[in-house]
Design a protein around this motif. Structure first.
Motif, PDB file in Angstrom:
ATOM      1  N   LEU A   7     -12.273  61.821  31.896  1.00  0.00           N
ATOM      2  CA  LEU A   7     -12.278  61.593  33.353  1.00  0.00           C
ATOM      3  C   LEU A   7     -13.142  60.388  33.701  1.00  0.00           C
ATOM      4  O   LEU A   7     -12.785  59.559  34.528  1.00  0.00           O
ATOM      5  CB  LEU A   7     -12.795  62.853  34.062  1.00  0.00           C
ATOM      6  N   MET A   8     -14.305  60.332  33.027  1.00  0.00           N
ATOM      7  CA  MET A   8     -15.215  59.237  33.327  1.00  0.00           C
ATOM      8  C   MET A   8     -14.540  57.882  33.127  1.00  0.00           C
ATOM      9  O   MET A   8     -14.640  56.989  33.959  1.00  0.00           O
ATOM     10  CB  MET A   8     -16.451  59.342  32.446  1.00  0.00           C
ATOM     11  N   THR A  11     -12.013  57.233  35.790  1.00  0.00           N
ATOM     12  CA  THR A  11     -12.646  56.853  37.053  1.00  0.00           C
ATOM     13  C   THR A  11     -13.193  55.437  36.978  1.00  0.00           C
ATOM     14  O   THR A  11     -13.028  54.665  37.911  1.00  0.00           O
ATOM     15  CB  THR A  11     -13.812  57.794  37.360  1.00  0.00           C
ATOM     16  N   LYS A  82     -10.484  49.030  14.366  1.00  0.00           N
ATOM     17  CA  LYS A  82      -9.614  47.857  14.393  1.00  0.00           C
ATOM     18  C   LYS A  82      -8.252  48.130  13.771  1.00  0.00           C
ATOM     19  O   LYS A  82      -7.265  47.532  14.192  1.00  0.00           O
ATOM     20  CB  LYS A  82     -10.282  46.692  13.648  1.00  0.00           C
ATOM     21  N   HIS A  83      -8.208  49.027  12.812  1.00  0.00           N
ATOM     22  CA  HIS A  83      -6.908  49.335  12.213  1.00  0.00           C
ATOM     23  C   HIS A  83      -5.954  49.869  13.262  1.00  0.00           C
ATOM     24  O   HIS A  83      -4.790  49.498  13.331  1.00  0.00           O
ATOM     25  CB  HIS A  83      -7.019  50.411  11.144  1.00  0.00           C
ATOM     26  N   ILE A  85      -6.152  49.489  16.444  1.00  0.00           N
ATOM     27  CA  ILE A  85      -5.800  48.455  17.413  1.00  0.00           C
ATOM     28  C   ILE A  85      -4.689  47.588  16.840  1.00  0.00           C
ATOM     29  O   ILE A  85      -3.720  47.251  17.525  1.00  0.00           O
ATOM     30  CB  ILE A  85      -7.026  47.585  17.756  1.00  0.00           C
ATOM     31  N   PHE A  86      -4.830  47.250  15.587  1.00  0.00           N
ATOM     32  CA  PHE A  86      -3.822  46.415  14.935  1.00  0.00           C
ATOM     33  C   PHE A  86      -2.465  47.117  14.960  1.00  0.00           C
ATOM     34  O   PHE A  86      -1.439  46.521  15.299  1.00  0.00           O
ATOM     35  CB  PHE A  86      -4.260  46.133  13.497  1.00  0.00           C
ATOM     36  N   LEU A  89      -1.037  46.902  18.353  1.00  0.00           N
ATOM     37  CA  LEU A  89      -0.501  45.570  18.642  1.00  0.00           C
ATOM     38  C   LEU A  89       0.840  45.385  17.984  1.00  0.00           C
ATOM     39  O   LEU A  89       1.769  44.821  18.543  1.00  0.00           O
ATOM     40  CB  LEU A  89      -1.471  44.494  18.164  1.00  0.00           C
ATOM     41  N   GLN A  90       0.944  45.869  16.741  1.00  0.00           N
ATOM     42  CA  GLN A  90       2.207  45.709  16.046  1.00  0.00           C
ATOM     43  C   GLN A  90       3.299  46.533  16.694  1.00  0.00           C
ATOM     44  O   GLN A  90       4.469  46.201  16.589  1.00  0.00           O
ATOM     45  CB  GLN A  90       2.061  46.129  14.579  1.00  0.00           C
ATOM     46  N   ALA A  93       1.786  46.698  21.832  1.00  0.00           N
ATOM     47  CA  ALA A  93       0.725  46.495  22.820  1.00  0.00           C
ATOM     48  C   ALA A  93       0.414  45.020  22.924  1.00  0.00           C
ATOM     49  O   ALA A  93       0.603  44.278  21.961  1.00  0.00           O
ATOM     50  CB  ALA A  93      -0.521  47.268  22.402  1.00  0.00           C
ATOM     51  N   LYS A  94      -0.043  44.596  24.108  1.00  0.00           N
ATOM     52  CA  LYS A  94      -0.217  43.164  24.300  1.00  0.00           C
ATOM     53  C   LYS A  94      -1.650  42.720  24.037  1.00  0.00           C
ATOM     54  O   LYS A  94      -1.881  41.602  23.616  1.00  0.00           O
ATOM     55  CB  LYS A  94       0.137  42.794  25.747  1.00  0.00           C
ATOM     56  N   ASN A  95      -2.612  43.574  24.306  1.00  0.00           N
ATOM     57  CA  ASN A  95      -3.996  43.152  24.132  1.00  0.00           C
ATOM     58  C   ASN A  95      -4.881  44.390  24.050  1.00  0.00           C
ATOM     59  O   ASN A  95      -4.393  45.518  24.140  1.00  0.00           O
ATOM     60  CB  ASN A  95      -4.418  42.241  25.277  1.00  0.00           C
ATOM     61  N   TYR A  96      -6.187  44.177  23.905  1.00  0.00           N
ATOM     62  CA  TYR A  96      -7.052  45.344  23.778  1.00  0.00           C
ATOM     63  C   TYR A  96      -8.412  45.085  24.398  1.00  0.00           C
ATOM     64  O   TYR A  96      -8.838  43.950  24.581  1.00  0.00           O
ATOM     65  CB  TYR A  96      -7.227  45.735  22.313  1.00  0.00           C
ATOM     66  N   LEU A 112      -5.035  38.124  31.791  1.00  0.00           N
ATOM     67  CA  LEU A 112      -4.350  37.419  30.712  1.00  0.00           C
ATOM     68  C   LEU A 112      -2.978  38.011  30.443  1.00  0.00           C
ATOM     69  O   LEU A 112      -1.978  37.311  30.368  1.00  0.00           O
ATOM     70  CB  LEU A 112      -5.209  37.516  29.445  1.00  0.00           C
ATOM     71  N   GLN A 116       0.591  36.122  31.174  1.00  0.00           N
ATOM     72  CA  GLN A 116       1.521  35.724  30.126  1.00  0.00           C
ATOM     73  C   GLN A 116       2.893  36.289  30.354  1.00  0.00           C
ATOM     74  O   GLN A 116       3.854  35.834  29.791  1.00  0.00           O
ATOM     75  CB  GLN A 116       1.002  36.134  28.736  1.00  0.00           C
TER      76      GLN A 116
END
Lengths: 124, 1093
Positions: A7-8, A11, A82-83, A85-86, A89-90, A93-96, A112, A116
């Motif tokens: 929730l935090m 919010t 990071k894995h 996130i990678f 992205l693959q 997803a466009k960014n993080y 950004l 784009q």
């Protein structure tokens, strides 16, 4: 659309984004809800937390991209993942943005991603 | 037209020159040879023909001979047979002639046997002759005609044979007109004529007989007629022959003429004789016979001549043929030889040239351009050779030129390469000295050859071709896989923004062999192939930096510690002393107390916990860590063994923790502090450093030894040295609480202590106030909910904690409240039971208030985890303990969901209130002293003394000469004595004090006033009973000023203006009413006002 099981976080994100002029059209607390709500409210942007129970963030991203290949998804994750996130992205997803969320960092990433893909202020 | 020759051309094209020439040559030679052969053979045939004819002629000649003889024989034989026996010998000799002639013929036949197949006929003829001969002489008169006929018949055979010979020898078939006519004449006509003539001659013999029958006469006439016709034929023939052959004419004309002449004569004669009876002329027989013989002779001659002519003709012809043949053979043969020769020559010349050219071009083709063709001929081949030579010449020149350029380019190339090498080396040099590791890699993710030397230093080996992910994370295979995936994605991703995102995922700092290496990533587009990208890594060894950063951080920590210690030096020193005390006395005492081990342990725990908190707040990291360890040990004992131990055993267990050991824990921090702050910090000049214990001693002494009245004077001051407003003791919790909240992912507003001006003895309240830390901690850790919960329940995200210290009659009440979740009695009961604090039975009848008080029990903790600050269940019990020591009590008001409020009521034990001693007490004595001195020693009458309050922040008007005297001691302040010049001069004149004669006038004034001020002070002090040591004067400063003023923005400035006759002196006292700031535990007093003069 904000997707996060905390929730935090929801919010905080809502506060920051609304302050910057974006409109929040939906929230979701897990992957399934995210997919359903996406179809319902068709946001310009989605912030997706990756560490959610049930249908994970990655899976949700996959399905949303499947249903709408132009979906703009920003993933929110803790440092050291990071894995994931990678992966995200693959999967489309466009960014993080990393937790802890810094207001200006979040806004710059949002801008950004919108830039784009050609939108000024988003429904997110 | 050329297409006609196509097949020939094509054939020729398929053959090599040798074959070409061979074929054509052969054809030519063959053809010529064949032709020659054929011609020659033809000629030979003709020659053979002619030769055969000649043979034939010879034969015929022989046969003609035979014929002639035979004809003569016939006549003779006829004559004999008619009865003329005288002729017998002639007949026989004629027979012999005929034999001879036959023999000749036989001879010739033998010679000609190969060519003519007549032998059988000749033999027949011979046979017949033989037969004739045998019967020759047997004929009688009546049979003369028969003999004649038989002879004639045999003559006919001869003629037949002659003709046969003529055919066999081809004489009769001679193609030459003249010769054929002659042949015809010779073979047929002449024999016919001769035969007829001889017949006529023979028969003419009958004419001797006048009684010749008419039949015979007719027959004779017939024969003559035949003779004439034969002659006609012959003549005709001859005419034909004579037409154009001069030679024949020459040879035969005359004879022919003779013949033509003689025969008709004979014929006429015969006719005449024959027809005499009818009217013919009487012709003598002898004439007849002579004419006849003449005619026959002519015929024979003609015949022979004709034969000769034929032979001659044949000879000529043969000669011609031979000539012809020879010409042909030699000429044509010669030409053929010549042609062959020339052709061969042609062949050779052509082939030689062609082969040469072939060779030359082959050599040229393989690279040998030195060969040239010799020009053998002056024809097209020669010009071709010439042309080729020229071409080769120019080729050679070009080749040489090319070689030259080539070698030149080689040289340039080498130059360039050298330059490139130099450049590369200098670039490499540059990169190597850049101090950063540069390496790059492409799609294969292996290090490319050129990388800077720093890389070798970083990785401790050459890294060409090494896989980059393995280089970055040598041991972590998962990370390597991750890196591989990200790199590949970056290299192949077209979207620039996505690429940037991926790039941001890459590690920025890695550890290689215990060095910190910073990594920066750059994407490089290949110049030649834009599609091929490379990634460049820029590696910077940050170890030193990191070490420095760590050092800096350590320094910062130390600095923080130092600052904190300096700004809260009182707390610091107090804590240190307390701790040392505890180590040396407190703990040993505790351990030796006769109490249950559990209680001892609990107490120990609490104390250690509090100390840990305190040192934590003071940022003394080392000792705090050590205390944490100790806590762990204590906890361990408590949870596992305490039930079985008594206090002695406990003491044994903790025997390792001697005072020396524990005080030593402080050493590290103290060492640093001493280093940074200097020993002086611990002892400062011009300041009296008294520790609290000392002061306490003094206090006690004073209390014990001095009478009450004096005590009441002294004690407050003494105490004042130590006392502080309670809010000061509590204020630091604000920062602490905010920080603590942050660490627990919560937030609270900073707070100010409400009220709290009451001065309290820190010593007394220190422990308790320190223990209040637990309360704050609990508020944060347990009381305050997480953001989510707060938002869910509609509270503000940021919590609010308040602290108030209210003074009321019984004492001070410290109120700490939070707006957290409050406490749930049921929950408390649960934990209490779980932790074994009270049994399930006893809780049944507890009131809510009682239940809540359970939180103060030992071991009560609602926390799940133990960390350095919470969870041991010690905090609140420590608070309770302290509270009990002070005789206080606690009230807890809690509302579930709204918050909790702790009220700690601390009663006063002694009258704490006391006035701060101020410098005002000194005022009266100072003024009186000033007056007295002026009066008594200077001789100046004081006219008036006016007093003005002096507002805070007011200006102090300064007169000509001013002296500032700082007063230190129990109270601090400043005395400002400002006098008009005249007054001071008066003082000077009165030789008040020691005047320095050498100094300037101004200086004198200053000096005198200073001394005056000093004297005033000393006097004033003297008047104070028992106060001599309490005040000291310091920092005497005198100035000359014109219309100056001093402003004391925060001080009170009561001023007395002493009006003497000559001028005015003002005496002001500068002091601050709030002196608490300037007094701390150690009793240091320093002036803290802003002086602005």
């Amino acid at each position: 659309m904000i997707v996060d099981d905390a929730l935090m976080m929801r919010t905080t994100l809502r506060r920051i984004l609304e302050k910057a002029g974006h409109e929040i059209v939906g929230e979701a607390i897990n992957g399934e809800q995210a997919i359903v709500n996406y179809a319902k409210c068709q946001p310009d942007l989605v912030t997706m937390d990756l560490t959610m129970p049930g249908l994970g963030g990655i899976e949700a991203i996959k399905r949303i991209i499947q249903s709408d290949s132009a979906a703009r998804i920003i993933v929110v994750s803790a440092l050291g993942q990071k894995h994931i996130i990678f992966d995200a992205l693959q999967n489309g997803a466009k960014n993080y943005v990393l937790k802890p969320i810094l207001e200006d960092k979040l806004l710059s990433v949002v801008d950004l991603v919108l830039e784009q893909t050609g939108r000024a202020a988003a429904k997110g | 037209m050329t297409y006609l020759f196509e097949p020939a051309i094509r054939l020729m094209n398929r053959l090599k020159y040798v074959y070409k020439f061979a074929v054509i040559g052969l054809l030519i030679v063959l053809q010529a040879a064949v032709l020659i052969y054929m011609l020659v053979s033809e000629l030979n045939k003709n020659i053979d023909f002619a030769v055969r004819e000649r043979v034939g002629v010879q034969y015929v000649q022989a046969l003609t001979n035979v014929l002639n003889e035979a004809q003569a024989y016939r006549s003779l034989h006829y004559d004999y047979s008619r009865g003329n026996n005288s002729r017998r010998e002639e007949v026989l000799s004629q027979q012999a002639k005929v034999d001879a002639a036959l023999a000749t013929a036989v001879e010739i036949d033998k010679q000609a046997a190969g060519q003519m197949d007549i032998t059988w006929k000749l033999e027949m003829l011979q046979k017949d002759w033989v037969a004739q001969k045998q019967a020759a002489l047997q004929f009688d008169v009546g049979r003369a005609q028969v003999a004649f006929d038989l002879d004639s018949r045999w003559l006919g055979e001869v003629i037949d044979l002659m003709q046969h010979v003529g055919y066999e020898s081809k004489l009769a078939m001679d193609s030459d007109a003249d010769t054929s006519y002659l042949a015809d004449s010779v073979l047929r006509k002449m024999p016919g004529l001769e035969d007829n003539l001889n017949t006529a001659q023979g028969l003419a013999l009958q004419l001797q007989d006048e009684s010749l029958s008419p039949d015979n006469r007719n027959r004779l006439l017939q024969v003559v007629g035949q003779v004439r016709s034969s002659l006609e034929q012959v003549d005709r023939n001859a005419q034909l022959v004579f037409r154009h052959n001069d030679m024949i004419i020459t040879k035969l004309k005359t004879l022919h003429t003779n013949l033509v002449d003689s025969i008709p004569i004979f014929a006429w004669n015969v006719e005449q004789k024959t027809i005499r009876q009818q009217g013919g002329l009487p012709i003598p027989q002898e004439l007849l016979t002579a004419a006849g013989n003449q005619a026959i002779q002519n015929t024979i001659v003609m015949h022979t001549e004709e034969l000769k002519v034929i032979d001659q003709l044949l000879v000529i012809r043969i000669g011609q043929y031979l000539q012809y043949r020879n010409i042909i053979v030699f000429f044509t043969g010669g030409i053929l030889l010549l042609v062959s020769y020339l052709f061969l020559g042609f062949d050779m010349s052509v082939r030689r040239a062609v082969y040469q050219l072939d060779n030359v071009m082959a050599c040229a083709g393989t690279g040998d351009l030195n060969v040239r063709g010799t020009i053998y001929s002056r024809d097209e081949m020669g010009s071709l050779t010439n042309a080729i030579n020229n071409t080769l010449d120019s080729l050679q020149t070009m080749y040489e030129e090319v070689q030259l350029s080539h070698s030149r380019m080689e040289a340039w190339n080498q130059e360039l390469e050298q330059k490139v090498e130099e450049r590369t080396a200098s670039l490499k040099n540059l990169l190597d000295h850049a101090g950063q590791g540069f390496l790059s890699f492409g799609e294969d993710l292996s290090v490319r050859g050129e990388y800077s030397a720093e890389c070798v230093a970083i990785f401790n080996r050459a890294i060409t071709g090494v896989a980059v992910p393995a280089l970055i994370y040598p041991e972590d295979r998962d990370q390597q896989v991750f890196l591989e995936a990200v790199f590949k994605k970056i290299l192949s991703e077209e979207n620039e923004l996505l690429r940037e995102t991926y790039l941001s995922l890459l590690p920025e700092e890695i550890m290689i062999d215990s060095s910190y290496i910073g990594v920066a990533y750059k994407l490089i587009d290949s110049i030649t192939t834009p599609a091929q990208r490379k990634i460049m890594l820029v590696l910077t060894d940050l170890t030193v930096q990191k070490t420095m950063e760590d050092q800096v951080q350590a320094e910062r920590d130390i600095l923080a510690m130092v600052v904190y210690v300096v700004t809260h030096s009182a707390d610091f020193f107090a804590a240190v002393d307390q701790y040392i005390n505890f180590c040396q006395e407190g703990m040993p005492n505790l351990l030796h107390e006769e109490k249950p081990a559990g209680d001892i342990l609990a107490a120990l725990f609490r104390t250690v916990h509090t100390f840990k908190g305190t040192f934590g707040q003071l940022r003394l990291g080392c000792v705090m860590a050590k205390l944490h360890e100790m806590e762990g040990l204590l906890e361990h004992i408590r949870s596992n063994e305490i039930a079985d131990l008594d206090h002695r055993q406990l003491a044994n267990k903790l025997s390792a923790l001697t005072p020396a050991v524990m005080t030593a824990w402080l050493d590290e921090d103290l060492k640093i502090l001493k280093e940074k702050l200097g020993e002086d910090f611990f002892q400062q000049e011009n300041m009296l450093v008294i520790d609290n214990a000392r002061l306490l001693e003094i206090e006690e002494k004073v209390q014990r030894m001095l009478p009450v009245a004096e005590c009441s004077l002294l004690l407050p001051d003494l105490r004042r040295l130590r006392y502080k407003p309670i809010k000061e003791l509590l204020q630091s919790y604000s920062g602490y609480v905010v920080a603590l909240a942050e660490r627990n992912e919560k937030a609270v507003y900073p707070f100010d202590i409400v009220e709290g001006d009451t001065l309290v003895d820190p010593l007394r309240y220190d422990d308790f106030i320190k223990s209040l830390g637990h309360v704050f901690r609990n508020s944060i850790v347990h009381g305050l909910e997480s953001f989510e919960e707060r938002v869910e329940t509609g509270k503000a995200e940021i919590g609010r904690i308040t602290c108030a210290a209210i003074e009321n009659q019984p004492g001070i009440t410290i109120i700490i409240s939070d707006d957290g979740r409050g406490m749930d009695p049921a929950h408390i009961l649960d934990i209490a039971v779980k932790k074994g604090i009270c049994s399930p039975e006893s809780i049944k009848n507890m009131q809510e208030k009682e239940i809540i008080q359970l939180i103060f029990a030992d071991g009560f903790s609602g926390a799940e985890n133990v960390n350095e600050l919470a969870g041991r269940g010690v905090g609140l019990s420590a608070v309770r303990a302290e509270l009990e020591k002070l005789g206080g009590s606690a009230i807890i008001n809690t509302t579930l969901g709204k918050g909790t409020e702790f009220q700690f009521i601390l009663p006063f034990t002694q009258p704490e209130k006391c006035e701060p001693y101020s410098i005002l007490q000194l005022a009266k004595p100072l003024v009186s002293a000033a007056e007295n001195i002026l009066n008594n020693e200077v001789g100046l009458q004081l006219n008036t003394c006016t007093y003005s309050e002096g507002r805070v922040g007011g200006k102090l008007k300064l007169r000509k000469v001013t002296t500032f005297l700082d007063i230190k001691g129990i109270a601090t302040g400043r005395m400002v004595l400002s006098a008009d010049q005249e007054v001071v001069e008066q003082l000077v004149n009165n030789r008040f004090g020691q005047a320095d004669i050498e100094s300037t006038h101004d200086k004198k004034l200053e000096n005198i006033l200073s001394q005056y001020a000093n004297q005033i002070f000393q006097h004033a002090i003297k008047t104070l009973p028992n106060r001599e040591a309490s005040f000291t004067a310091e920092a005497l400063v005198s100035i000359l000023a014109e219309a100056a003023s001093a402003k004391y923005p925060q001080a009170e400035t009561p001023t007395w203006v002493l009006d003497t006759g000559v001028g005015k002196i003002t005496l002001s006292l500068i002091y601050k009413t709030m002196l608490s700031k300037t007094i701390n535990n150690k009793g240091e007093i320093n002036g803290g006002t802003n002086y602005d003069c």
